[in-house]
Write an enzyme that holds these catalytic residues in place. Structure first.
Site, PDB file in Angstrom:
ATOM      1  N   CYS A  22     -20.011  25.792  18.738  1.00  0.00           N
ATOM      2  CA  CYS A  22     -19.030  26.818  19.122  1.00  0.00           C
ATOM      3  C   CYS A  22     -18.807  27.680  17.882  1.00  0.00           C
ATOM      4  CB  CYS A  22     -17.734  26.162  19.600  1.00  0.00           C
ATOM      5  SG  CYS A  22     -16.820  25.378  18.281  1.00  0.00           S
ATOM      6  N   LYS A  82      -3.721  17.952  24.949  1.00  0.00           N
ATOM      7  CA  LYS A  82      -5.021  18.371  25.515  1.00  0.00           C
ATOM      8  C   LYS A  82      -6.122  17.426  25.044  1.00  0.00           C
ATOM      9  CE  LYS A  82      -7.585  21.523  23.250  1.00  0.00           C
ATOM     10  NZ  LYS A  82      -9.016  21.340  22.939  1.00  0.00           N
ATOM     11  N   ASN A  83      -6.148  17.146  23.717  1.00  0.00           N
ATOM     12  CA  ASN A  83      -7.265  16.382  23.159  1.00  0.00           C
ATOM     13  C   ASN A  83      -7.174  14.898  23.453  1.00  0.00           C
ATOM     14  OD1 ASN A  83      -8.352  18.733  22.295  1.00  0.00           O
ATOM     15  ND2 ASN A  83      -7.767  18.483  20.147  1.00  0.00           N
ATOM     16  N   ARG A 120     -20.875  21.509  15.585  1.00  0.00           N
ATOM     17  CA  ARG A 120     -20.332  20.445  16.433  1.00  0.00           C
ATOM     18  C   ARG A 120     -21.425  19.414  16.791  1.00  0.00           C
ATOM     19  NH1 ARG A 120     -15.517  22.495  18.550  1.00  0.00           N
ATOM     20  NH2 ARG A 120     -14.860  20.319  18.730  1.00  0.00           N
ATOM     21  N   ASP A 165      -6.890  21.572  13.050  1.00  0.00           N
ATOM     22  CA  ASP A 165      -6.459  22.421  14.173  1.00  0.00           C
ATOM     23  C   ASP A 165      -5.183  23.195  13.876  1.00  0.00           C
ATOM     24  OD1 ASP A 165      -7.535  20.050  16.730  1.00  0.00           O
ATOM     25  OD2 ASP A 165      -8.632  21.423  15.440  1.00  0.00           O
ATOM     26  N   ARG A 219      -6.968  27.648  26.974  1.00  0.00           N
ATOM     27  CA  ARG A 219      -7.640  26.340  26.986  1.00  0.00           C
ATOM     28  C   ARG A 219      -6.747  25.268  26.369  1.00  0.00           C
ATOM     29  NH1 ARG A 219     -12.156  26.160  23.506  1.00  0.00           N
ATOM     30  NH2 ARG A 219     -12.078  23.999  24.178  1.00  0.00           N
TER      31      ARG A 219
HETATM   32  C1  EPZ Z   1     -12.062  16.804  18.222  1.00  0.00           C
HETATM   33  O1  EPZ Z   1     -13.333  17.443  18.239  1.00  0.00           O
HETATM   34  C2  EPZ Z   1     -11.084  17.812  18.791  1.00  0.00           C
HETATM   35  N1  EPZ Z   1     -11.458  18.161  20.156  1.00  0.00           N
HETATM   36  C3  EPZ Z   1     -11.068  19.076  17.920  1.00  0.00           C
HETATM   37  O2  EPZ Z   1     -10.052  19.937  18.440  1.00  0.00           O
HETATM   38  C4  EPZ Z   1     -10.685  18.682  16.487  1.00  0.00           C
HETATM   39  O3  EPZ Z   1     -10.752  19.824  15.660  1.00  0.00           O
HETATM   40  C5  EPZ Z   1     -11.652  17.615  15.968  1.00  0.00           C
HETATM   41  O4  EPZ Z   1     -11.659  16.476  16.876  1.00  0.00           O
HETATM   42  C6  EPZ Z   1     -11.280  17.129  14.575  1.00  0.00           C
HETATM   43  O5  EPZ Z   1      -9.982  16.634  14.568  1.00  0.00           O
HETATM   44  C7  EPZ Z   1     -11.212  17.284  21.153  1.00  0.00           C
HETATM   45  O6  EPZ Z   1     -10.687  16.209  20.941  1.00  0.00           O
HETATM   46  C8  EPZ Z   1     -11.588  17.716  22.546  1.00  0.00           C
HETATM   47  P1  EPZ Z   1     -15.420  15.536  15.388  1.00  0.00           P
HETATM   48  P2  EPZ Z   1     -14.683  16.596  17.936  1.00  0.00           P
HETATM   49  O7  EPZ Z   1     -16.528  14.869  16.129  1.00  0.00           O
HETATM   50  O8  EPZ Z   1     -14.602  15.265  18.557  1.00  0.00           O
HETATM   51  C9  EPZ Z   1     -18.605  16.325  11.725  1.00  0.00           C
HETATM   52  C10 EPZ Z   1      -9.098  21.981  19.128  1.00  0.00           C
HETATM   53  O9  EPZ Z   1      -8.892  23.087  18.592  1.00  0.00           O
HETATM   54  N2  EPZ Z   1     -19.486  15.572  12.612  1.00  0.00           N
HETATM   55  O10 EPZ Z   1     -14.451  14.710  14.629  1.00  0.00           O
HETATM   56  O11 EPZ Z   1     -15.848  17.459  18.283  1.00  0.00           O
HETATM   57  C11 EPZ Z   1     -18.840  17.805  11.907  1.00  0.00           C
HETATM   58  O12 EPZ Z   1     -18.780  18.419  10.632  1.00  0.00           O
HETATM   59  C12 EPZ Z   1     -10.420  21.265  18.904  1.00  0.00           C
HETATM   60  O13 EPZ Z   1      -8.282  21.385  19.884  1.00  0.00           O
HETATM   61  C13 EPZ Z   1     -20.755  15.244  12.130  1.00  0.00           C
HETATM   62  O14 EPZ Z   1     -21.126  15.609  10.999  1.00  0.00           O
HETATM   63  O15 EPZ Z   1     -14.569  16.475  16.346  1.00  0.00           O
HETATM   64  C14 EPZ Z   1     -17.650  18.287  12.703  1.00  0.00           C
HETATM   65  O16 EPZ Z   1     -17.363  19.608  12.363  1.00  0.00           O
HETATM   66  C15 EPZ Z   1     -11.321  22.016  17.951  1.00  0.00           C
HETATM   67  N3  EPZ Z   1     -21.588  14.528  12.922  1.00  0.00           N
HETATM   68  C16 EPZ Z   1     -16.549  17.330  12.255  1.00  0.00           C
HETATM   69  O17 EPZ Z   1     -17.214  16.082  12.026  1.00  0.00           O
HETATM   70  C17 EPZ Z   1     -21.232  14.114  14.191  1.00  0.00           C
HETATM   71  O18 EPZ Z   1     -22.034  13.448  14.874  1.00  0.00           O
HETATM   72  C18 EPZ Z   1     -15.446  17.103  13.274  1.00  0.00           C
HETATM   73  O19 EPZ Z   1     -16.108  16.626  14.445  1.00  0.00           O
HETATM   74  C19 EPZ Z   1     -19.944  14.462  14.675  1.00  0.00           C
HETATM   75  C20 EPZ Z   1     -19.082  15.200  13.857  1.00  0.00           C
END
Ligand code: EPZ
Length: 433
Positions: A129, A34-35, A134, A320, A412
């Site tokens: 969320c 999915k991701n 996020r 995850d 989802r």
């Molecule tokens: C991706 O989300 C995945 N979703 C998430 O999967 C996954 O948990 C996450 O990566 C981490 O592995 C998709 O790929 C669609 P991040 P993303 O930007 O890109 C911090 C699932 O269950 N952060 O790496 O949104 C913040 O703390 C979903 O399949 C900042 O501080 O993840 C965030 O919590 C859930 N500043 C953490 O990084 C920023 O500008 C992870 O965010 C961006 C992020």
């Protein structure tokens, strides 16, 4: 196949009814990631030729992303056999409609390619969320470094490249945190930029590498994907291609945990073991034996004992699978410490596990999980995608019947989870009262 709607145990919302305690056996199929599929779909915005994606999972988010892309002029043909044919030649405008974007965070993946292709993009803020705020700070900071002027008003991120060329300019960007979404956004923005871009402290998740491999197949010049430093040399245009999405490592991990929590022997395929190294290590540390074959893994579990977990960016333990793995530890011998370091609010499954008899104490984002001999079935609700998967795992192990609500989250991220689990012996039925 939806069972005849007969509310069970008074549960009147759509739910999965699981009769626990049955061992699993046989082989279970893993769908495309999915991701990965969601971000790969967004690359259709970067080229005016046909992009064919194979092994795309049948998920509500995939359908939603198709609608978002169609709204800006991409033609999307879902062949229903896991193949999507996308054509970005009709991409005409760069404003995503709020009503389609709302609730589909993945639609934010459009901002990078729209800026790269058209030099302009208007994308509603993805918003937070239940598991966390996020933020998109890193995405915005990086796009500004590439030359975009960005304003955020009334919940919409408006980005434009000043000047007549409307073309981004390569830059040296160091991310404050290895954000997966920011790395993917900046990759897609940089491939058509003028000059070279270096991303430091980039995310190393397999889905980032999958995106880079697709972009390279389309004609992009990228080195270092899968490491913390990625170098992109901008090109003039990208072409169409045919590409197969990698297997979903989180779904694979969920099924391996289903085998472990039911103390079964189960074959899971396809799996790329390197995408799950940290998880396989923890499964072996808590007592599972895992054998590899050409395309998959066979997990065998007899006795499970406590292990400590700490979620980290890849290649560390994936956030995850924190909730699903905690569910296994709730039935282990001994006490485990589970620390969530990626999201600020990803412990909501604890209260539901306690309803099933788990003995867990939390302190902020750390959980102390004292294994119990047996969980007992009850109606529970998944608060997000992976918490819902955790409830399914708990139901497979619990004594008696469990009703898992919150299917809008589960659907989802898991393609026919009940059909796949039923195929290896689980008693699991969907009710849509
Ligand atoms: C991706 O989300 C995945 N979703 C998430 O999967 C996954 O948990 C996450 O990566 C981490 O592995 C998709 O790929 C669609 P991040 P993303 O930007 O890109 C911090 C699932 O269950 N952060 O790496 O949104 C913040 O703390 C979903 O399949 C900042 O501080 O993840 C965030 O919590 C859930 N500043 C953490 O990084 C920023 O500008 C992870 O965010 C961006 C992020």
């Amino acid at each position: 196949m939806t069972a005849v709607a007969t509310p069970s145990q008074g549960v009147l919302t759509p739910h999965l009814e699981i009769v626990g305690g049955r061992p699993l056996a046989g082989s279970i199929q893993v769908s495309g990631a999915k991701n990965s599929a969601l971000v790969l779909m967004a690359t259709a915005l970067l080229c005016d030729e046909t992009l064919t994606l194979e092994n795309v999972p049948q998920l509500t988010d995939i359908g939603g992303m198709g609608e978002v892309l169609s709204a800006v002029g991409v033609s999307v043909e879902d062949r229903r056999n896991g193949t999507l044919v996308l054509d970005g030649s009709g991409v005409s405008h760069a404003a995503l409609p709020y009503e389609l974007v709302n609730g589909l965070r993945a639609s934010f993946f459009c901002i990078g390619p729209l800026l790269g292709r058209l030099g302009i993009a208007k994308v509603p803020m993805p918003g937070g969320c239940k598991i966390g705020a996020r933020p998109i700070v890193e995405h915005v900071r990086g796009l500004k470094a590439l030359g975009a002027a960005i304003s955020i008003e009334h919940g919409v991120v408006s980005a434009a490249v000043p000047g007549t060329s409307r073309r981004l300019t390569g830059a040296h960007i160091t991310l404050d945190c290895p954000s997966v979404g920011a790395t993917e956004t900046l990759l897609m923005a940089a491939v058509l930029a003028r000059g070279t871009t270096v991303l430091e402290n980039a995310a190393q998740e397999p889905e980032v590498t999958d995106l880079a491999n697709l972009l390279i197949a389309m004609g992009a010049r990228i080195q270092g994907a899968g490491t913390a430093v990625i170098t992109i040399e901008g090109v003039e245009r990208l072409g169409g291609t045919r590409y197969e999405v990698i297997p979903d490592r989180i779904e694979a991990g969920t099924f391996l945990l289903a085998a472990a929590i039911t103390r079964s022997c189960l074959h899971v395929s396809p799996v790329v073991p390197e995408h799950l190294s940290a998880v396989l290590t923890k499964l072996q540390d808590c007592g599972c034996t895992i054998e590899r074959d050409g395309r998959g893994l066979t997990l065998r579990a007899d006795e499970i004992h406590a292990v400590d977990l700490r979620t980290q960016p890849f290649p560390g333990f994936p956030t995850d699978l924190q909730a699903p793995f905690m569910t296994l530890l709730a039935t282990a011998k001994g006490t485990s410490v589970v620390s969530e370091t990626i999201y600020e609010n990803r412990m909501q499954h604890v209260a539901e596990l306690q309803r099933l008899g788990a003995s867990i104490r939390t302190q902020g984002s750390t959980a102390f999980v004292e294994g119990v001999p047996r969980l007992s079935g009850a109606p529970v609700t998944g608060s997000d995608l992976r918490a819902s998967a955790a409830m399914v795992l708990a139901g497979l192990a619990a004594e008696g019947t469990t009703q898992v609500q919150g299917l809008q989250h589960l659907d989802r991220g898991y393609d026919d989870i009940e059909g796949k689990l039923r195929g290896v012996g689980a008693s699991i039925t969907r009710f849509n009262p």
